[in-house]
Design a protein around this motif. Structure first.
Motif, PDB file in Angstrom:
ATOM      1  N   ASP A 256      -0.716   2.089   1.762  1.00 59.97           N
ATOM      2  CA  ASP A 256       0.388   2.696   2.516  1.00 59.97           C
ATOM      3  C   ASP A 256      -0.103   3.374   3.788  1.00 59.97           C
ATOM      4  O   ASP A 256       0.610   3.398   4.792  1.00 59.97           O
ATOM      5  CB  ASP A 256       1.109   3.706   1.631  1.00 59.97           C
ATOM      6  CG  ASP A 256       2.450   4.100   2.203  1.00 59.97           C
ATOM      7  OD1 ASP A 256       3.376   3.295   2.126  1.00 59.97           O
ATOM      8  OD2 ASP A 256       2.551   5.206   2.757  1.00 59.97           O
ATOM      9  N   GLY A 257      -1.322   3.906   3.756  1.00 56.37           N
ATOM     10  CA  GLY A 257      -1.883   4.541   4.942  1.00 56.37           C
ATOM     11  C   GLY A 257      -1.217   5.828   5.343  1.00 56.37           C
ATOM     12  O   GLY A 257      -1.226   6.200   6.522  1.00 56.37           O
ATOM     13  N   LYS A 258      -0.604   6.545   4.396  1.00 55.08           N
ATOM     14  CA  LYS A 258       0.047   7.815   4.738  1.00 55.08           C
ATOM     15  C   LYS A 258      -0.990   8.844   5.167  1.00 55.08           C
ATOM     16  O   LYS A 258      -2.104   8.877   4.659  1.00 55.08           O
ATOM     17  CB  LYS A 258       0.830   8.346   3.536  1.00 55.08           C
ATOM     18  CG  LYS A 258       2.119   7.593   3.238  1.00 55.08           C
ATOM     19  CD  LYS A 258       2.844   8.253   2.084  1.00 55.08           C
ATOM     20  CE  LYS A 258       4.180   7.576   1.808  1.00 55.08           C
ATOM     21  NZ  LYS A 258       5.120   7.751   2.899  1.00 55.08           N
ATOM     22  N   ASP A 259      -0.602   9.690   6.111  1.00 56.49           N
ATOM     23  CA  ASP A 259      -1.501  10.754   6.554  1.00 56.49           C
ATOM     24  C   ASP A 259      -1.584  11.881   5.531  1.00 56.49           C
ATOM     25  O   ASP A 259      -2.570  12.616   5.484  1.00 56.49           O
ATOM     26  CB  ASP A 259      -1.022  11.318   7.899  1.00 56.49           C
ATOM     27  CG  ASP A 259      -1.138  10.284   8.995  1.00 56.49           C
ATOM     28  OD1 ASP A 259      -2.010   9.413   8.907  1.00 56.49           O
ATOM     29  OD2 ASP A 259      -0.334  10.346   9.946  1.00 56.49           O
ATOM     30  N   SER A 260      -0.538  12.045   4.723  1.00 58.64           N
ATOM     31  CA  SER A 260      -0.528  13.107   3.734  1.00 58.64           C
ATOM     32  C   SER A 260       0.228  12.637   2.503  1.00 58.64           C
ATOM     33  O   SER A 260       1.258  11.975   2.604  1.00 58.64           O
ATOM     34  CB  SER A 260       0.126  14.373   4.295  1.00 58.64           C
ATOM     35  OG  SER A 260       0.237  15.369   3.297  1.00 58.64           O
ATOM     36  N   VAL A 261      -0.308  12.951   1.326  1.00 59.49           N
ATOM     37  CA  VAL A 261       0.348  12.592   0.073  1.00 59.49           C
ATOM     38  C   VAL A 261       0.577  13.835  -0.783  1.00 59.49           C
ATOM     39  O   VAL A 261       0.820  13.735  -1.984  1.00 59.49           O
ATOM     40  CB  VAL A 261      -0.490  11.559  -0.706  1.00 59.49           C
ATOM     41  CG1 VAL A 261      -0.538  10.239   0.020  1.00 59.49           C
ATOM     42  CG2 VAL A 261      -1.907  12.077  -0.950  1.00 59.49           C
ATOM     43  N   LYS A 262       0.515  15.004  -0.160  1.00 58.19           N
ATOM     44  CA  LYS A 262       0.620  16.243  -0.923  1.00 58.19           C
ATOM     45  C   LYS A 262       1.965  16.348  -1.622  1.00 58.19           C
ATOM     46  O   LYS A 262       2.043  16.706  -2.804  1.00 58.19           O
ATOM     47  CB  LYS A 262       0.399  17.430   0.011  1.00 58.19           C
ATOM     48  CG  LYS A 262       0.359  18.772  -0.703  1.00 58.19           C
ATOM     49  CD  LYS A 262       0.034  19.901   0.267  1.00 58.19           C
ATOM     50  CE  LYS A 262      -0.027  21.243  -0.437  1.00 58.19           C
ATOM     51  NZ  LYS A 262      -0.343  22.342   0.500  1.00 58.19           N
TER      52      LYS A 262
ATOM     53  N   GLN B 299      -9.375  -2.068   2.036  1.00 55.11           N
ATOM     54  CA  GLN B 299      -9.943  -0.868   1.460  1.00 55.11           C
ATOM     55  C   GLN B 299     -10.446   0.118   2.503  1.00 55.11           C
ATOM     56  O   GLN B 299     -10.748   1.250   2.173  1.00 55.11           O
ATOM     57  CB  GLN B 299     -11.108  -1.252   0.543  1.00 55.11           C
ATOM     58  CG  GLN B 299     -10.652  -1.935  -0.748  1.00 55.11           C
ATOM     59  CD  GLN B 299     -11.818  -2.284  -1.634  1.00 55.11           C
ATOM     60  OE1 GLN B 299     -12.450  -3.288  -1.423  1.00 55.11           O
ATOM     61  NE2 GLN B 299     -12.088  -1.458  -2.606  1.00 55.11           N
ATOM     62  N   ALA B 300     -10.581  -0.344   3.727  1.00 57.21           N
ATOM     63  CA  ALA B 300     -11.178   0.522   4.730  1.00 57.21           C
ATOM     64  C   ALA B 300     -10.263   1.696   5.046  1.00 57.21           C
ATOM     65  O   ALA B 300      -9.118   1.531   5.406  1.00 57.21           O
ATOM     66  CB  ALA B 300     -11.454  -0.278   5.999  1.00 57.21           C
ATOM     67  N   VAL B 301     -10.794   2.901   4.863  1.00 52.37           N
ATOM     68  CA  VAL B 301     -10.093   4.131   5.242  1.00 52.37           C
ATOM     69  C   VAL B 301     -11.068   4.961   6.055  1.00 52.37           C
ATOM     70  O   VAL B 301     -12.211   5.144   5.655  1.00 52.37           O
ATOM     71  CB  VAL B 301      -9.625   4.914   3.999  1.00 52.37           C
ATOM     72  CG1 VAL B 301      -8.965   6.209   4.408  1.00 52.37           C
ATOM     73  CG2 VAL B 301      -8.674   4.066   3.166  1.00 52.37           C
ATOM     74  N   ASP B 302     -10.646   5.442   7.204  1.00 50.72           N
ATOM     75  CA  ASP B 302     -11.562   6.204   8.027  1.00 50.72           C
ATOM     76  C   ASP B 302     -11.909   7.502   7.310  1.00 50.72           C
ATOM     77  O   ASP B 302     -11.150   8.035   6.500  1.00 50.72           O
ATOM     78  CB  ASP B 302     -10.942   6.470   9.397  1.00 50.72           C
ATOM     79  CG  ASP B 302      -9.626   7.217   9.283  1.00 50.72           C
ATOM     80  OD1 ASP B 302      -9.641   8.439   9.417  1.00 50.72           O
ATOM     81  OD2 ASP B 302      -8.602   6.557   9.026  1.00 50.72           O
TER      82      ASP B 302
END
Length: 1410
Positions: free
Chosen positions: A1188-1194, A1232-1235
């Motif tokens: 999903d690439g969300k910036d926040s999942v809090k 799978q790549a996530v910065d």
């Protein structure tokens, strides 16, 4: 006295002591009434009237029956279970008896009973006022009731009229679906029920309310199919009865009740929808749902059963009229001001969708005629009218010319009768159509100039018409946009000199208005869209754009553009102050005049450049020439030849051809232009053609070293450039099949005996030696040229080329295919582009021809190369194709500046016509073809790894390929494949009763790996990784059953996967990315599992046994399946259904549920329950977070319930693996790549949730294989390198620690010290070097990513925390200190000091108040 008299006396004397029975009341009343004519009839009517007075029929019937006994009760009519043992005849007999006792007709009683039962069904849920659909239980009861009603109706024991009367009595509780069920079950029709109600307004209100509820429920209802059928039947009935041929609602004749009712209901629904649109409803609101659903009934399939009637067409015409005339409150001045906001793109999609549906029932001619009629006979809503015009010209290209003709008629009528309405309509329609762009309708400025800029205009008839025109234009000035006034001023109407004052007065008025609006007329560019409402650009910026456009037009036509000439006369300030300075920018002049120099010279000769300005320009250019560096290359001599030599006339002829080709009205002169080009080609080549045919000869070419003389190359370049430019221009306004004959005629001119070898040689140079450097327009143009040359292959000679081509001659099509190679990754990508362009152009150009004809225009070798390269480069092309794409081939997207070639190739691959073409035998990609193409590739520059290459073709549905391999020991591998196939299909194939044994290959792998050097140095790791890649390549090339094995003959029998599990856990795990295997290996395992299941007596049990074993023995297989589930699931379901024809087994269903849980957690709705085990659901959730690439999942994490605490711990583990993966593989795989910053943020948010819930997470840094705890599973989900680097991950989160909470945990100090020791050892051993390299590229966070900085921060944390930790925390520190003699002396001293301190040391710590 008789007994009855005694009884009657007793009754009379005891009045009030008991209630008399119904029969006694009736008996007494009968005795008191005198018998006479009609008495019996009156009695029956009175009884019926009494029955309708809201009596409880259950009690009444029980009273009539006397003492309670086993008999038929009313609830048995509506209870399916109670009614199963009762026949309809029994029910009918009982009703007849009861009616006889009551003295009423049985039909009346039956109808009353059915109505009462229906009421009970409708109110059984208690929410009938807000619903129109029945529940499943209600529908079941109603079905049983209707069966009884049908029997009664068939035996004349039922009254439709009575039922209708009873139903209208309870209309507040009546559900619409009940009425529909009565209709379709032929109990009571819609028409009977609706016409039985005397109050038409109440009927309309009831229908309107229920239709709105039905439309609102439609989308979310679980009974969507029933709702759609209801709405369709109702609309069909309303349209059929409300728009009958003989009914004319505009007359004063009283129409039939049903027709009037249907018409009013449809009218009210439309008005509601239009008013909701006007009110600005929000998406998703109840009104939006109703409008969307109601507009959907205008789809053509709703009226399939009414094709034989004209009712739908009349309904659509009437609806269009109502839309156009709904609330005509806007004035013409409002429309003039606001119409730019009513374009197609800005109109509400629901309204444009309604227009498009209405257009399907009417022809373009009828639509334009209807518009004209409505505008002439009604007051209209200008917003709806103009948005309808926009939709008309956008969606129906045939209507564009009709609109132009209509406007012309309006203008003629306006000037003939000085008709202001016609004038207003014409201008508004033209401006609205022009808003949609020049590809749809001419710009307003062009139309205005064409209509009024010549003496043929209707305005030139007399002074009266001129006064009428300028009066109208003057009245528009206060309301219209500046662009329109600018168009009127810059392209003024032609006016006789004696009436020039009329124009002057208008221009003065318009300029005054422009000044008031602070719009400068002089700032306008020469080529701006005068119908646009955008702001005026800066004059100097616009001047440079005008210069470039003027040069392009001059190069195209050879004449000074008319816009430039007009500006030099009518717009002198802009021309001299902005345009000429931009054109005369000083530069180094080329020796051969280029188009800019030629335009300047033409303007000078026409006295359009002041002499002083031109002299200054020449002087400045001379100065620039003197300052030119000596190393600058002189101009090419070919330019001089092109301007002055034989190429000049050829270039001019090609420009004339382009002008004829781009103008749709000049297709008939293309042949003449091509003849001129052909004539000048001979002069350009130095000698005339001996004949026009090139047949009967052979062409000799050298593919490796193609060469041309300079003159020949210049001619070829000029021709090819012209062809490419022409194609791009033509494709900008028409698809290949509608571009006319220009391309084939020009190619015919290139096929002369002298010219064809030149063209083929130049194409050889470009395609074989310069392909990757060609621009997109060159690729498209040359691809189309190749198609047309291949089209003429029958009359063209064979081409003989040198080695490495075959000795025999090649056809032209085969020759072009031979030029495309796969030697490097760059040439492979160029081959993909060129093949995509060739095939797409062919499918578009010859779409109307038969498949046989299409096959002759395509080279089989080129089609095979396209299959080879797309299957090789794109894994998604190897997946089973879903429903075939019916869209056009991707030619038009390729012509866009930002074309996505890879997406276009995949689109072409899935295109229906292309897939049908591949069924032809000549286009099959065989194993021999694949092997030949694969051998062309140079392994050292291949863009794919050996493993990726080996998986390219194993499962292609459109080729004859068998299991394939890679360059290397092919013969040995081929023999191994044959052995595997023999074991699969030979006599030994049946299942064995012997104990399971792994495949011998795994033993070979194990022995070879044991012989390798162990260790974690770079050399050892690379050697081991290379060996594993070979094993992986071998496994992927062999049948999948080798991985899983065969099931045994007993039940239950699980296939033997021990060897494969051992290979994964011990070796492949250490070279996985994070917590998953590669996609190809994952798919291979599950294909083997499906193969084993297909050979098992209980496939579901076999699958469950294997996957259950995976949970404890090889969990990495399950997490890999979750990572690749979007690509894995379609194949799993397809193969399982095709081979086993059964639902997915429980454990595969568990994987699906885990993936669904992970996806649902990221959605705003409530998350679905998490399946066990918790680590499986955690893995699914983490992979969804990555995808999903969300910036926040809090916020999503906080919605996890109490059951999410254990899940959060596992999720934290997977996020730690992701953090380490981002450090070790910063440019990893796209899936799978996530910065690193984002990975760190995810870890921090999960850590925050754990600390907020006070869930201990330190156990993740104390994992061990023993004890069967978390370590037994988690340590098998991560590479050993990642586990060793956990200290790095631990201290990377240092800034997010809640130190106060951590220091209160007894385990914290032991974990922190242990992690610190291991971090130092990692640094000393050099294992943090890779992390340091990544950190050096991006230091976004202080102390994070830099091992030295991290160790420093960790040391500070320990020194701060040691004095604050409780003494119980030091019980396990001794063993750590014992194993680290060379430990950090400061930290060691602090630990020893705090450990040896007395019990009172805690008195000096901060009190723990919470």
């Amino acid at each position: 006295m008789s007994d009855s008299q005694v009884e009657g006396a007793a009754s009379t004397s005891g009045l009030g002591s008991r209630k008399r029975r119904w029969t006694e009341l009736l008996a007494g009343r009968v005795k008191r009434q005198m018998c006479g004519p009609g008495t019996e009839q009156k009695l029956q009517e009175s009884a019926v009237h009494l029955l309708r007075r809201h009596l409880n029929l259950n009690d009444l019937l029980l009273e009539v029956e006397g003492a309670p006994r086993k008999t038929l009760c009313l609830n048995q009519l509506i209870d399916p279970e109670a009614c199963t043992n009762l026949s309809s005849s029994l029910i009918g007999s009982a009703l007849r008896d009861q009616a006889s006792r009551l003295g009423v007709p049985v039909a009346v009683l039956s109808s009353r009973l059915v109505a009462s039962s229906i009421t009970q069904i409708c109110v059984s849920d208690g929410e009938s006022s807000h619903r129109v659909l029945l529940s499943a239980e209600q529908r079941k009861k109603l079905s049983s009731l209707l069966e009884v009603a049908q029997y009664l109706l068939a035996h004349s024991m039922f009254s439709r009229f009575s039922l209708c009367q009873e139903l209208w009595e309870v209309q507040g509780s009546l559900l619409l679906e009940v009425v529909w069920q009565l209709h379709i079950q032929n109990v009571v029709s819609f028409q009977e029920l609706l016409e039985s109600h005397a109050d038409t307004q109440a009927t309309v209100a009831w229908l309107f309310r229920n239709l709105c509820l039905l439309c609102e429920e439609m989308e979310a209802s679980p009974y969507n199919d029933i709702a759609r059928a209801m709405l369709s039947d109702l609309v069909q009935m309303f349209v059929l009865r409300g728009f009958q041929k003989n009914s004319d609602l505009r007359r004063n004749v009283e129409p039939e009740q049903m027709g009037q009712l249907a018409f009013v209901v449809l009218q009210r629904m439309l008005i509601f929808a239009l008013e909701a649109l006007a009110a600005g409803m929000q998406d998703g609101s109840p009104q939006h749902k109703v409008v969307k659903c109601w507009f959907g009934v205008f789809c053509g399939h709703t009226y399939d059963r009414m094709i034989s009637t004209d009712s739908p067409k009349r309904f659509f015409s009437h609806t269009l009229t109502q839309v156009l005339t709904h609330k005509p409150v806007l004035r013409v001045s409002d429309a003039v001001q606001m119409q730019k906001e009513w374009s197609f793109a800005k109109t509400h999609p629901l309204l444009t969708g309604l227009y498009r549906r209405l257009f399907t029932m009417l022809s373009p001619e009828e639509l334009v005629g209807h518009l004209q009629e409505v505008l002439e006979t009604h007051e209209v809503n200008w917003q709806h009218v103009l948005s309808c015009v926009s939709t008309l010209v956008i969606c129906l290209p045939e209507a564009q010319q009709l609109v132009k003709d209509w406007v012309a008629r309006l203008l003629a009528r306006a000037f003939e009768n000085c008709d202001l309405d016609s004038m207003v309509t014409a201008f508004l329609v033209v401006r609205q159509a022009a808003l949609e762009g020049p590809s749809v309708f001419p710009s307003y400025a062009d139309w205005f100039q064409a209509s009024f800029g010549s003496s043929r205009g209707s305005h030139c008839c007399s002074k009266k018409t001129l006064v009428f025109l300028f009066k109208f234009l003057s009245d528009l000035v206060p309301f219209e946009a500046p662009r329109y006034m600018q168009a009127h001023i810059l392209h003024p109407p032609l006016v006789p000199s004696k009436y020039r004052s009329l124009l002057t007065d208008y221009v003065t008025l318009a300029k005054t208005r422009l000044a008031d609006l602070k719009v400068s007329l002089e700032n306008m560019g020469l080529y701006e869209d005068l119908s646009s409402a955008r702001d005026v650009t800066e004059p100097h910026s616009q001047a440079h754009q005008d210069v470039e456009k003027a040069i392009a037009v001059f190069e195209h036509t050879g004449r000074i553009p008319s816009a430039v000439m007009e500006a030099s006369i009518f717009r002198r300030p802009y021309y001299t102050a902005h345009f000429l300075p931009a054109l005369l920018t000083p530069r180094v002049l080329p020796k051969t005049p280029d188009p800019r120099a030629a335009l300047i010279e033409s303007l000078r000769r026409a006295d359009k450049i002041p002499p002083s300005l031109y002299s200054a320009y020449c002087q400045a250019c001379s100065t620039a020439e003197e300052k030119k560096p000596e190393s600058a290359a002189p101009g090419m001599k070919v330019e001089a030849v092109r301007a002055e030599g034989p190429l000049g006339p050829l270039a001019a002829a090609l420009r004339e051809l382009r002008a004829a080709m781009t103008d749709p009205t000049q297709y008939d002169v293309v042949a003449a232009r091509v003849a001129v080009v052909s004539e000048r080609l001979g002069a350009a080549l130095g000698r005339a053609e001996e004949d026009g045919s090139s047949g009967g000869s052979q062409i000799q070419l050298s593919v490796l070293t193609p060469g041309l003389e300079q003159q020949e190359q210049e001619v070829a370049d000029l021709l090819l450039t012209c062809f490419c430019q022409n194609l791009i221009v033509a494709s900008s306004f028409a698809s290949p099949d509608r571009q006319g004959p220009w391309a084939s005629r020009l190619v015919t001119a290139m096929c002369g005996r002298r010219l064809l070898p030149v063209v083929l040689t130049r194409l050889c140079q470009l395609l074989r030696h310069q392909g990757p450097s060609l621009s997109a327009s060159h690729v498209l143009g040359l691809a189309a040229l190749v198609v047309h040359l291949a089209e003429s292959r029958s009359v063209l000679p064979e081409v003989h080329v040198g080695l490495p081509a075959p000795a025999e001659g090649l056809s032209v099509a085969e020759f072009f295919s031979s030029l495309l190679t796969f030697r490097t990754s760059e040439t492979s990508l160029f081959c993909l582009k060129f093949c995509t362009a060739v095939i797409s152009y062919s499918l578009c150009k010859y779409s109307s021809l038969s498949r046989d004809t299409l096959c002759t225009c395509l080279s089989p070798a080129l089609v095979k190369k396209f299959q080879f390269i797309i299957l090789r480069l794109f894994p998604e092309a190897r997946d089973p194709l879903g429903p075939e794409d019916t869209a056009d081939p991707p030619w038009r997207p390729l012509c866009q500046p930002s074309a996505d070639w890879q997406q276009a190739a995949l689109c072409l691959w899935k295109q229906r016509t292309f897939q049908e073409l591949l069924k032809e035998k000549e286009f099959h990609l065989t194993y021999r073809d694949w092997l030949r193409l694969e051998l062309e590739i140079q392994p050292e520059v291949d863009c794919l790894s050996d493993t990726e290459s080996s998986r390219s073709y194993n499962y292609s549905e459109n080729s004859d390929l068998v299991l394939s391999g890679c360059p290397g020991n092919r013969d040995i591998f081929s023999r191994l494949q044959e052995m595997a196939a023999g074991l699969e299909q030979g006599p030994g194939a049946p299942r064995s009763c012997s104990p399971p044994q792994g495949h011998f290959l795994f033993g070979v792998f194990r022995r070879r790996l044991q012989a390798l050097a162990s260790g974690w140095d770079v050399a050892a790791r690379l050697q081991r990784q290379r060996e594993l890649l070979v094993y992986k390549w071998i496994l992927l090339g062999l049948p999948p059953s080798i991985v899983v094995g065969r099931p045994q003959a007993g039940q239950p029998a699980a296939p033997d996967c021990t060897e494969f599990f051992h290979l994964v856990n011990s070796e492949l795990r250490n070279f996985s990315h994070g917590s998953a295997l590669t996609h190809d290996l994952t798919v291979h395992f599950f294909r083997g599992l499906l193969s084993a299941c297909s050979q098992s007596g209980d496939p579901s049990l076999t699958a469950d046994l294997v996957l259950t074993a995976c949970q404890t023995e090889c969990p990495l297989v399950l997490t890999s399946a979750l990572l690749w589930w979007p690509r894995l699931e379609p194949e799993l379901r397809s193969r399982w259904r095709r081979c086993l024809q059964a639902p997915l087994p429980q454990e595969l269903q568990r994987l699906w549920e885990a993936q669904r849980f992970g996806r649902s957690c990221l959605l705003p709705d409530t998350a679905s329950p998490a399946p066990g085990p918790a680590w499986l659901s955690a893995a699914a959730l983490y992979f969804e977070i990555q995808r999903d690439g969300k910036d926040s999942v809090k916020s999503q994490l906080e919605r996890l319930g109490c059951q999410g605490e254990e899940l959060l711990v596992f999720l934290f583990f997977f996020s730690l693996m992701g953090l380490l993966s981002s450090h070790l593989t910063p440019h990893g795989r796209p899936r799978q790549a996530v910065d690193t910053p984002k990975a760190l943020d995810i870890c921090a948010e999960i850590l925050g949730c754990l600390e907020k819930r006070r869930v201990s997470w330190l156990v993740l840094f104390q994992l061990t294989e023993t004890g069967g705890g978390l370590g037994h599973v988690l340590l098998r989900l991560a590479p050993d390198q990642y586990v060793r680097l956990l200290p790095f991950a631990f201290y990377s989160l240092l800034s997010y620690f809640d130190e106060d909470a951590l220091t209160r945990e007894d385990a914290f100090l032991h974990v922190a010290v242990d992690m610190y020791l291991k971090l130092i050892r990692l640094f000393v051993a050099g294992e943090t070097s890779a992390l340091a390299t990544v950190a050096s590229r991006s230091r976004e966070r202080r102390g994070q990513g830099d091992p030295v900085g991290l160790i420093t921060e960790a040391r500070r944390l320990l020194l701060r925390s040691i004095p604050r930790c409780p003494k119980e925390s030091f019980s396990n520190v001794a063993e750590l200190l014992a194993t680290s003699a060379d430990f950090d002396p400061d930290v060691r001293a602090a630990l020893l000091s705090r450990r040896q301190a007395g019990p009172d040391a805690d008195l000096y710590r901060e009190p723990r108040l919470f």
